[in-house]
Design a protein around this motif. Structure first.
Motif, PDB file in Angstrom:
ATOM      1  N   GLU A  93     -12.928 138.085-102.085  1.00  8.43           N
ATOM      2  CA  GLU A  93     -13.932 139.048-102.596  1.00  8.43           C
ATOM      3  C   GLU A  93     -13.250 140.425-102.550  1.00  8.43           C
ATOM      4  OE1 GLU A  93     -17.063 138.308-102.916  1.00  8.43           O
ATOM      5  OE2 GLU A  93     -17.525 136.484-101.823  1.00  8.43           O
ATOM      6  N   TYR A  94     -13.819 141.337-103.262  1.00 10.19           N
ATOM      7  CA  TYR A  94     -13.067 142.705-103.259  1.00 10.19           C
ATOM      8  C   TYR A  94     -13.997 143.803-103.563  1.00 10.19           C
ATOM      9  CZ  TYR A  94     -13.617 142.502-108.509  1.00 10.19           C
ATOM     10  OH  TYR A  94     -14.162 142.235-109.587  1.00 10.19           O
TER      11      TYR A  94
ATOM     12  N   SER B  22     -18.519 144.673-112.338  1.00 15.33           N
ATOM     13  CA  SER B  22     -18.977 145.033-111.048  1.00 15.33           C
ATOM     14  C   SER B  22     -17.485 145.350-110.248  1.00 15.33           C
ATOM     15  CB  SER B  22     -19.584 143.952-110.130  1.00 15.33           C
ATOM     16  OG  SER B  22     -19.717 144.431-108.950  1.00 15.33           O
ATOM     17  N   LYS B  23     -17.526 146.454-109.543  1.00 21.80           N
ATOM     18  CA  LYS B  23     -16.595 147.002-108.436  1.00 21.80           C
ATOM     19  C   LYS B  23     -16.642 146.234-107.104  1.00 21.80           C
ATOM     20  CE  LYS B  23     -14.131 149.080-111.612  1.00 21.80           C
ATOM     21  NZ  LYS B  23     -13.750 150.391-111.558  1.00 21.80           N
ATOM     22  N   ASN B  24     -17.772 145.712-106.958  1.00 24.11           N
ATOM     23  CA  ASN B  24     -17.914 144.931-105.582  1.00 24.11           C
ATOM     24  C   ASN B  24     -18.410 143.578-105.663  1.00 24.11           C
ATOM     25  OD1 ASN B  24     -18.476 144.205-102.708  1.00 24.11           O
ATOM     26  ND2 ASN B  24     -18.885 146.696-102.538  1.00 24.11           N
ATOM     27  N   THR B  25     -17.674 142.652-105.077  1.00 22.28           N
ATOM     28  CA  THR B  25     -18.213 141.303-105.306  1.00 22.28           C
ATOM     29  C   THR B  25     -19.251 140.379-104.410  1.00 22.28           C
ATOM     30  OG1 THR B  25     -16.393 140.638-104.106  1.00 22.28           O
ATOM     31  CG2 THR B  25     -16.122 140.573-106.699  1.00 22.28           C
ATOM     32  N   ILE B  26     -19.389 141.544-103.322  1.00 22.41           N
ATOM     33  CA  ILE B  26     -20.294 140.968-102.447  1.00 22.41           C
ATOM     34  C   ILE B  26     -21.779 141.438-102.892  1.00 22.41           C
ATOM     35  CG2 ILE B  26     -21.108 141.017-100.221  1.00 22.41           C
ATOM     36  CD1 ILE B  26     -18.135 141.418 -99.345  1.00 22.41           C
TER      37      ILE B  26
END
Lengths: 578, 326
Positions: A93-94, B22-26
């Motif tokens: 995850e990032y 997307s700059k956030n994978t969560i």
């Protein structure tokens, strides 16, 4: 009604096909990389590392916001790489974070401080604005979390004297290696043991503290990868039965270390020392030699003497190294690409006036070769470095790792080293000796230096005359691994020149890469040797035909769309005219 | 038909591209703890597993805890934290179950209300600190994904910023700590009683915009009295201790001092009591001190307060403080 039913039927069918295609695609996963330098393909090593992930790896990348084009490229490359990683592991995850987003200056500075303390290096950027330019601080780095521990990773690699576009390109090329290396650091449960050898006046703990444990904020030390110990080759365990020093036991203890570092010995090795090191190598042990060809250091000049004699350093290991395939020459390289030293140039009243002068005996080595150990490294700071010759040994592969600049002069010892050379302009025609090899890697099955000789130690101890497949690296300068220690005992970072505050990061990275390579992480290091071609705009062409290329760039896509539209319309006309 | 298929394909493609960019994978709904528009928050509710509850409400621009005024700096810290908390890292899968269990048993529930006062805008649970003490375990209501949350730039866990004492919440921790806030010349009478040395008792009574001294000393300095009265403009206690189990026995004991103030027709009386020291303190003869030399208890209305000698010593000076130096 029937048409409606048919329409819905087709829609349902299309949706089913879409789902089926997705399911099949997830089962038969493949990617095609059409770029010539395969910039979007991961190495098998990285894929293996990613497939071994067993828990969430969370990467926080502090590279978000408005940047100049070069940094946007680095940001996009990081983003793309992380997406690539995610294709091979769902545990990754990032998040991209802009550390300058907070409008509260105090809170923003606190975050900067925190990131700096965690090991991220800030970079100052000049940003062009409508009313001039402003300064922006960015942290081109990432912090990676895994099972409650974290490592920091600087994405921008400092490279002394290299154009910033090349630095960025090299940083992009190294991204995969840096991330994979960081992942490995996090996963490694038990670190391999390595040791600094003592007993022959090698460098002290203080003089090797930075490479062992990292003094500075910038992380990167052997202890991040290895359990670093010190081993006195002359200190023996007493055998409880015979009450004698046990050579066998000493050798057994040595073989527990996966690699040994012999860092700038100053006194000759005796036969027993040589036997232990030789047999350690014959048993597959890896050695990193930092050997001086001549005895000379700056302290000899600092003690009020204007000159000092550089004499050959008798370590009694020439025969060993020769047998393994190299010779460290008793000479000195004077290089016009060198570091600076302070010299008193005069007095103002009682106060000495100092000036910084290039000191040709301290060559700055900027690695140019493509070997993964030294590729894209920052400059290395050397001190009184000698040259290395390779010897014809059939079974040994020799890979040169470090060369000086081409503007060198070789002086044989004994040689009078004097500060007086600073008073005269150097004669350029004397510095034409070319690039000099100062570090080499030897790989293969080594022959023992005691081969075909009477066992000098103890006949009861079996002598191995041929080694297993193993490696060693010989560097003809002990100071490459030595950090400066002041008279008051303060240690400075490795590669740091305290007189002009210049930090050369190459020393540290070279040593870490060298050990990683010696200890079987060559596959990981091979990622470093990947070459991404920098496709910069032709500046001359840009200056001469700027308008032409601008028009081409604007009109070509439009023209392409117009042609497409024309073909489409003609096709429809032809289709429906009948 | 073709058009619909094309639209579906386009939507799929666009969704994929957006996901890739997307700059956030969560997923945002799992990590969406922060309250961006903090000004719109009207009510914050805390509840712990011991059935303690705290309700903070915003009325006419001021924050109250129950009927008491809330501490401004505590509210400011809370709102700033709520606005700026970020994910430090997701909880490792190998630890996730135990963290969820810990959150279920120890966490404090936080509900944030904006305009619609009946439905919380955001609900999450604040748990214990992470192993490195640099973040706190938190989880959003109806989520199954726990995170270590932190305040970027700040080294520490978050419970103190939410005024969580261990695993408990209490109104006392939020209350404004001002005891006396009487503006100059609003006090009509002031009486200081030293219950163990009555000769030190005195009172000050306002007559014609100045204070008349009544006590043992005959000649007093007017300026000293005026300066003394300023001490009552901003007097704070260290904290409220209404949950202390010995509160009743303290109140039943004989006070050390009493400070009675009459202002605008309202009488206020504060009684002070000795407090046992937390640690062993030795006196000049190396005997253990019986009482704390830094702090006292105090009773103000029904509240048990912790007060400091540093603040109250100047108030409890004897009458000699006012005497004209001879």
């Amino acid at each position: 009604m029937a048409i409606k039913k048919q329409t819905y039927g087709r829609l349902a069918l299309n949706i089913c096909i879409l789902i089926l295609v997705n399911v099949l695609a997830s089962m038969l996963f493949f990617r095609i990389d059409l770029t010539t330098d395969k910039r979007h393909s991961l190495s098998d090593t990285s894929k293996d590392i990613l497939q071994e992930l067993d828990d969430i790896v969370y990467v926080k990348v502090y590279l978000e916001g408005e940047f100049p084009a070069g940094f946007t490229r680095l940001q996009n490359a990081t983003h793309q790489l992380l997406n690539e990683f995610r294709s091979y592991s769902s545990f990754l995850e990032y998040e991209f974070i802009n550390p300058s987003e907070n409008t509260n200056q105090e809170e923003r500075n606190n975050l900067y401080r925190q990131l700096y303390e965690q090991g991220l290096e800030p970079t100052n950027l000049q940003v062009q604005e409508k009313n001039g330019s402003s300064e922006q601080i960015i942290f081109p780095g990432a912090i990676i979390y895994y099972k409650g521990v974290n490592v920091s990773l600087n994405l921008l690699q400092g490279q002394f004297g290299t154009h910033h576009e090349v630095v960025l390109n090299n940083s992009i090329a190294n991204l995969e290696y840096e991330f994979s290396n960081a992942f490995l650091k996090l996963f490694e449960q038990r670190k391999p043991r390595i040791a600094f050898i003592e007993g022959n006046e090698e460098l002290s703990i203080a003089e090797t503290i930075d490479i062992t444990n990292s003094l500075g904020v910038e992380k990167g030390s052997l202890s991040e990868y290895y359990q670093v110990e010190r081993f006195d080759i002359k200190e023996f365990t007493i055998d409880s039965v015979t009450q004698k020093a046990s050579i066998q036991k000493q050798l057994e203890t040595m073989t527990l270390f996966q690699a040994i570092i012999i860092a700038k010995p100053n006194t000759p090795f005796n036969n027993l020392d040589k036997f232990l090191i030789d047999q350690y190598i014959m048993q597959g042990g890896k050695v990193l030699w930092f050997i001086d060809g001549v005895a000379m250091d700056m302290d000899s000049l600092n003690n009020g003497n204007a000159f000092s004699m550089a004499l050959p350093l008798q370590l009694n290991i020439d025969d060993m190294l020769f047998k393994y395939g190299v010779r460290v020459n008793a000479d000195l390289v004077m290089d016009m690409q060198s570091d600076e030293i302070p010299v008193v140039t005069g007095y103002q009243g009682d106060r000495p006036q100092q000036g910084m002068f290039p000191w040709f005996y301290n060559p700055l080595v900027i690695p140019k070769n493509t070997h993964p150990i030294s590729k894209n490294l920052d400059a290395l700071r050397t001190t009184f470095v000698s040259t290395i010759d390779t010897v014809n040994t059939n079974s040994i592969k020799k890979t040169p790792l470090l060369f000086t600049s081409p503007y060198t002069k070789l002086v044989k010892s004994p040689h009078r080293v004097s500060l007086n050379i600073l008073e005269r302009e150097p004669k350029l025609d004397q510095y034409k000796a070319g690039e000099q090899m100062i570090a080499v890697m030897l790989e293969g099955k080594f022959s023992s230096v005691f081969e075909n000789r009477i066992n000098p130690i103890n006949k009861k101890i079996p002598l191995l005359s041929k080694s297993e497949e193993t490696k060693m690296i010989v560097v003809a300068d002990g100071d490459i691994i030595k950090n400066h220690v002041s008279k008051s005992g303060n240690a400075y970072p490795l590669g740091y020149n305290p007189y002009n505050n210049q930090q050369y990061n190459g020393n540290k990275k070279f040593i870490i890469n060298a050990l990683n390579y010696l200890l079987g992480k060559e596959e990981l290091l091979l990622i470093r040797s990947r070459e991404l071609k920098l496709r910069l705009l032709d500046k001359n062409e840009l200056a001469n035909n700027r308008f032409f290329w601008q028009i081409i760039n604007i009109l070509t896509p439009l023209l392409f769309i117009a042609i497409l539209g024309l073909v489409w319309t003609m096709n429809r006309k032809r289709k429906f005219s009948t | 038909m073709k058009k619909i298929s094309t639209i579906i394909l386009l939507l799929v493609a666009i969704t994929t591209i957006i996901y890739q960019q997307s700059k956030n994978t969560i997923k945002k709904e799992l990590r969406d703890f922060a309250v961006a528009e903090i000004d719109k928050v009207q009510k914050i509710f805390f509840a712990d597993r011991f059935n303690n509850e705290v309700l903070l409400t915003k009325q006419h621009g001021k924050w109250y805890v129950g009927e008491h005024l809330a501490r401004e700096n505590a509210i400011e810290l809370l709102l700033n934290t709520m606005q700026k908390i970020e994910v430090k890292n997701p909880v490792a899968e190998s630890m996730h179950n135990s963290v969820i269990k810990s959150l279920a048993t120890n966490a404090v529930k936080v509900e944030v209300f904006t305009h619609d006062e009946n439905t919380p805008f955001k609900t999450y649970y604040v748990g214990r600190e992470s192993s490195d003490h640099l973040g706190s375990y938190m989880i959003l209501e109806n989520s199954n994904k726990a995170f270590v949350m932190h305040l970027p730039g700040s080294n520490g866990f978050l419970a103190p910023k939410y005024n969580i004492d261990g695993e408990k919440v209490h109104v006392d921790l939020w209350r404004e700590r001002a005891i006396f806030q009487f503006k100059t010349n609003t006090i009509d009478t002031l009486q200081i009683t030293h219950h163990q040395s009555e000769e030190r008792n005195f009172s000050l009574i306002k007559t014609n915009e100045s204070y008349h001294y009544q006590g043992e000393v005959k000649d007093v300095q007017t300026e000293v009295i005026n300066t003394y009265m300023q001490l009552f403009e901003n007097t704070y206690c260290e904290g409220f201790m209404n949950t202390y189990e010995k509160k009743d026995s303290i109140f039943a004991s004989t006070p050390l001092h009493s400070i009675s103030i009459s202002a605008n027709g309202i009488n206020t009386t504060l009684h002070t009591y000795n407090k046992k020291p937390r640690q062993l303190h030795l006196d000049a003869e190396s005997n253990p001190r019986k009482w704390d030399i830094d702090r006292m208890y105090a009773k103000l209305g029904d509240d048990l307060l912790l007060i400091q000698f540093r603040t109250f010593n100047p108030i409890l000076y004897g009458p000699t403080h006012f005497a004209v130096e001879k």
